[in-house]
Design a protein around this motif. Sequence first.
Motif, PDB file in Angstrom:
ATOM      1  N   TRP A 183      76.480 -22.298   7.762  1.00 58.91           N
ATOM      2  CA  TRP A 183      76.782 -22.379   9.172  1.00 58.91           C
ATOM      3  C   TRP A 183      76.511 -23.555  10.090  1.00 58.91           C
ATOM      4  CZ3 TRP A 183      72.267 -22.226  12.089  1.00 58.91           C
ATOM      5  CH2 TRP A 183      71.201 -22.142  11.451  1.00 58.91           C
ATOM      6  N   TYR A 184      75.810 -24.363   9.457  1.00 57.60           N
ATOM      7  CA  TYR A 184      75.372 -25.645  10.442  1.00 57.60           C
ATOM      8  C   TYR A 184      76.670 -26.503  10.927  1.00 57.60           C
ATOM      9  CZ  TYR A 184      70.174 -25.659   9.776  1.00 57.60           C
ATOM     10  OH  TYR A 184      68.820 -25.160   9.908  1.00 57.60           O
ATOM     11  N   GLU A 185      76.810 -26.811  11.903  1.00 56.42           N
ATOM     12  CA  GLU A 185      77.892 -27.349  12.573  1.00 56.42           C
ATOM     13  C   GLU A 185      77.303 -28.908  13.048  1.00 56.42           C
ATOM     14  OE1 GLU A 185      79.235 -24.657  15.782  1.00 56.42           O
ATOM     15  OE2 GLU A 185      80.285 -23.646  14.352  1.00 56.42           O
ATOM     16  N   ASN A 232      80.977 -19.402   5.759  1.00 56.23           N
ATOM     17  CA  ASN A 232      80.329 -18.665   7.051  1.00 56.23           C
ATOM     18  C   ASN A 232      80.516 -17.299   7.230  1.00 56.23           C
ATOM     19  OD1 ASN A 232      78.622 -19.257   9.288  1.00 56.23           O
ATOM     20  ND2 ASN A 232      80.275 -19.526  10.723  1.00 56.23           N
ATOM     21  N   TYR A 244      83.759 -20.950  13.370  1.00 53.66           N
ATOM     22  CA  TYR A 244      83.304 -22.257  13.630  1.00 53.66           C
ATOM     23  C   TYR A 244      83.654 -22.603  14.926  1.00 53.66           C
ATOM     24  CZ  TYR A 244      81.405 -22.739   8.873  1.00 53.66           C
ATOM     25  OH  TYR A 244      80.716 -22.861   7.647  1.00 53.66           O
ATOM     26  N   PRO A 298      81.810 -27.776  10.170  1.00 57.19           N
ATOM     27  CA  PRO A 298      80.471 -27.456   9.572  1.00 57.19           C
ATOM     28  C   PRO A 298      80.130 -28.839   8.817  1.00 57.19           C
ATOM     29  CG  PRO A 298      82.355 -26.674   8.133  1.00 57.19           C
ATOM     30  CD  PRO A 298      83.076 -26.863   9.750  1.00 57.19           C
TER      31      PRO A 298
END
Length: 228
Positions: A145-147, A165, A170, A174
Amino acid sequence: MSTKPPSSMLGQAVNELEETLIALILGAMTIITFVNVVLRYGFNTGLTWGLEVTLFLFAWLVLFGISYAVKVTAHLGVDALVNVFPPHVRKTLALIAAALCLIYAVLLLKGAWDYWANFANLPQTTGRWFPTGFEEMRRTSYRGWYEVLETPMPEWLRFLEPLMNEGEHYEKIPRFIPYAILPIGMALLLFRLVQATIRIWTGEAQGLIASHEAEDAIDDVKHMNRED
């Protein structure tokens, strides 16, 4: 039917992939930068994500370039001392240097994979220095989930949301997408070093990656002076 051996076909495929992607990346960087300059100075606006994408593309270009430079022997090397020895000793020294480079490339690949795996919902490797397997994945290990900071998520990549995710939307791309060049680049470097080592072993090459730009430049100057 092709008569090329599998290794030759693989090498050609990797070579075409590198050259094509390097050309595309250079073109994309040029276009994005040009458009951003026109928008900024002509319309007092700009692409908010332009700088970030250019930085990512530059990182991809550098890491692709590392492996490609091994293939074309464009990396600089110092062989003044090595050339003092007879040919059989030079070959032994070249193989030792190649073995050290292979070990280093494996270490880089392990580190690159472990870093990228944090963002790709994949297990890291076990082992302190060299990979001995993969860690057991836990739910808390998921980091897909890190963008990124600025670059918006393209619609054609929305299929990744249920995969990476849990179906959540999003807003930005990502991180595992731009960071994927880390294991890809290190894997290509290892592949090119294996190729170079085989060439040394079979006698097709005398050294690993030494380039003689200084000597070539001196020869060019001498040639120009003769013409004058």
